[in-house]
Write an enzyme that holds these catalytic residues in place. Structure first.
Site, PDB file in Angstrom:
ATOM      1  N   SER A 217       0.840  -1.193   0.000  1.00 31.32           N
ATOM      2  CA  SER A 217       0.000   0.000   0.000  1.00 31.32           C
ATOM      3  C   SER A 217       0.882   1.252   0.000  1.00 31.32           C
ATOM      4  CB  SER A 217      -0.979  -0.040   1.180  1.00 31.32           C
ATOM      5  OG  SER A 217      -2.023   0.902   1.003  1.00 31.32           O
ATOM      6  N   GLU A 335      -9.149  -5.755  -3.504  1.00 31.85           N
ATOM      7  CA  GLU A 335      -8.571  -4.568  -2.862  1.00 31.85           C
ATOM      8  C   GLU A 335      -9.639  -3.626  -2.286  1.00 31.85           C
ATOM      9  OE1 GLU A 335      -5.412  -3.917  -2.399  1.00 31.85           O
ATOM     10  OE2 GLU A 335      -4.242  -4.908  -3.952  1.00 31.85           O
ATOM     11  N   HIS A 429      -7.764  -5.845   0.604  1.00 32.69           N
ATOM     12  CA  HIS A 429      -6.530  -5.070   0.686  1.00 32.69           C
ATOM     13  C   HIS A 429      -5.714  -5.529   1.888  1.00 32.69           C
ATOM     14  CE1 HIS A 429      -3.998  -1.562  -0.063  1.00 32.69           C
ATOM     15  NE2 HIS A 429      -4.124  -1.185   1.198  1.00 32.69           N
TER      16      HIS A 429
END
Length: 548
Positions: A217, A335, A429
């Site tokens: 990320s 995600e 995610h």
């Protein structure tokens, strides 16, 4: 060995790696490095050294200055406890990512080292945590490096300044700088940590000439910043970018791509804080500044300053000016399932969905609707947002490094399990983190609980092997798992589903669509490329030279 026996063996291996250390006393390991001597803690075959300062505390009058090396200490420093997390907003909302980080401080520039007892010229993995450059810490249990270390790597996790304290640009701060720049302090911290690794990691058994930077990320974004920065060149030799996003970023002194200059954004925040000077800003309480900045919408990003970040990431990678290193990059199929705030709300009906897409995407609308049809708008909205941010970036990184003559390895994490799937969070995610860290039982309190089965352990064992072998040799390999073919003209990638599977042609048409949309926005010069995809997209310009 049959697949079931392979899975059982993997489960036994992972269970052994995750088992608590025996209660019998072990000699506390001591390492004498150029920075000073540290005493850590032994846990089976791995020793951990925590809370080691790599830079002087940038507090008070030193706030918003480049990091300085930490002063050398005398005697043996206790390194059995993590240092404090960097100051970050206090959120009343609990999510699956929430964990107790304990106290925070501006005096937070520390790192942690996990090393196997057989280390010697071991590959080094430097982990950069995620959290939107606003939150997070190297002390999060999910980032424990013990399993990767047991697999033969020296693992380093780092803190870096966050939010307004790490990424504020301001005209007065630029005027103070000999280089005439400001912002990017968090990036400077990351570079300083890599210098510390270069100078000290051999004492911990690591090879300073075989360093892999890795992050997920915002950590993946940081990996790209480091690849783009001339100031980080030579400090690492491979890169791992998980769920990274190659979005447009502010220019230091000029409004471009739909964003004000970073200096103007900083000056606006200073007015909100009623701070007429940097002296006043530096005298304010760190937590108050951080909370006010977050509530006022200040978004921390790297600024294109012509020095640390010479240009937009897409331009640097297009010109081949990024670090020429092998890369492992990928993203997760779900995600956006845990990040719904990043996706626009679907309209009431299919006709309205198609009308908006045709209005926004023009001659690209047919391609868009083929990939993200109106027949299942909610899934299409989630997929479009995912691909515009994470899917396109992952394949772009693989393409860019392949074009530079570097081995590139692309993945899709598409694994679900009962608790995640029943919550509508299939491959969400960061869902890959417990698997590639080998920490299936160390997830945050609200994280969908991973079943402790042989099958889950086998997938984790394969991912641990792939990640550590990539750090070791630049070629990801895993026992009893498919050979990971480098990205090539066939679009080779590995999909992590119930197990790893080699495939080709990731989501046909996905990369081309989002690359063309980005290129047109960049050519126009007034549009950002980030979360504003699909229904949230501006009206794209007509075809631009070099874009179609």
């Amino acid at each position: 060995m049959t697949p079931s026996l392979k899975a059982l063996a993997a489960a036994c291996l992972v269970g052994a790696l995750l088992a608590p250390a025996a209660a019998s006393a072990q000699t506390a390991p001591v390492v004498t490095a150029p920075a000073g001597a540290v005493r850590g803690v032994a846990d089976g075959s791995v020793s951990a050294f925590k809370g080691i300062p790599y830079a002087a505390a940038p507090v008070g009058p030193l706030r918003w200055r480049p990091p300085a090396p930490a002063p050398q200490w005398q005697g043996v420093r206790d390194a059995t406890r993590f240092g404090p997390a960097c100051v970050q907003p206090v959120s009343p909302v609990r999510t699956i990512y929430s964990s107790d980080l304990g106290p925070t401080s501006e005096d937070c520039l520390s790192l942690n080292v996990w090393t196997p007892d057989v280390a010697g010229k071991a590959p080094v993995i430097v982990w950069i945590h995620g959290g939107a450059l606003v939150a997070g810490s190297s002390k999060e249990p999910l980032y424990d490096g013990s399993t990767l270390a047991a697999d033969g790597a020296v693992v380093v996790s780092i803190n870096y300044r966050l939010g307004v304290l790490g990424w504020l640009a301001h005209p007065d701060l630029s005027a103070e700088s000999p280089q005439g720049i400001s912002g990017n302090y968090g990036l400077m911290d990351q570079i300083q940590a890599l210098h510390w690794v270069r100078q000290n990691i051999a004492a911990f058994g690591g090879d300073p000439d075989n360093v892999t930077i890795a992050g997920e990320s915002a950590g993946g974004l940081s990996v790209m910043y480091l690849m783009a920065s001339p100031y980080a060149r030579g400090l690492f030799h491979k890169a791992i970018a998980q769920s990274a996003y190659m979005i447009s970023t502010p220019e230091l002194k000029e409004a471009r791509f739909g964003a004000p200059s970073a200096e103007d954004a900083g000056a606006r925040l200073a007015r909100t804080l009623q701070a007429p000077s940097t002296r006043v800003l530096r005298a304010m309480d760190a937590q108050e500044i951080t909370n006010t900045a977050a509530m006022s919408g200040f978004a921390p990003f790297g600024a294109v300053d012509g020095k640390l970040l010479p240009g937009q990431l897409v331009d640097i990678f297009d010109r081949g000016e990024q670090a020429p290193v092998p890369i492992l990059a990928g993203f997760n199929s779900g995600e956006i399932r845990s990040l719904r705030m990043l996706a626009p709300r679907p309209p009431a009906g299919a006709a309205e969905y198609e009308r908006v897409i045709r209005e926004r995407y023009g001659d690209l609308a047919d391609d868009f609707l083929r990939l993200y049809p109106s027949t299942d708008m909610e899934e299409s909205v989630i997929a479009a947002s995912r691909d515009a941010l994470y899917g396109w970036t992952a394949e772009r990184l693989a393409r860019s490094q392949t074009a530079r003559g570097q081995a590139s390895f692309l993945y899709l994490f598409d694994h679900g399990y009962p608790a995640s799937d029943s919550a509508g969070l299939h491959a969400f995610h960061a869902a890959e983190l417990p698997y590639m860290f080998g920490l299936l039982d160390r997830t945050p309190p609200l994280w969908p609980k991973i079943p402790q089965t042989a099958e889950e352990a086998a997938l984790s064992a394969a991912m641990v092997d792939y990640w550590t072998s990539f750090a070791r040799t630049g070629r990801p390999q895993a026992a009893d798992a498919p050979a990971w073919t480098p990205y090539d003209a066939s679009g080779a990638y590995i999909a992590f589903r119930d197990g790893p599977v080699m495939e080709t042609g990731l989501m046909p048409g996905m990369y081309a669509l989002h690359e063309r949309a980005m290129c047109r926005r960049k050519a126009d010069g007034t549009m950002a490329w980030n979360w504003n995809a699909g229904l949230a997209s501006p009206v794209l310009p007509a075809a631009a030279p070099g874009c179609d």
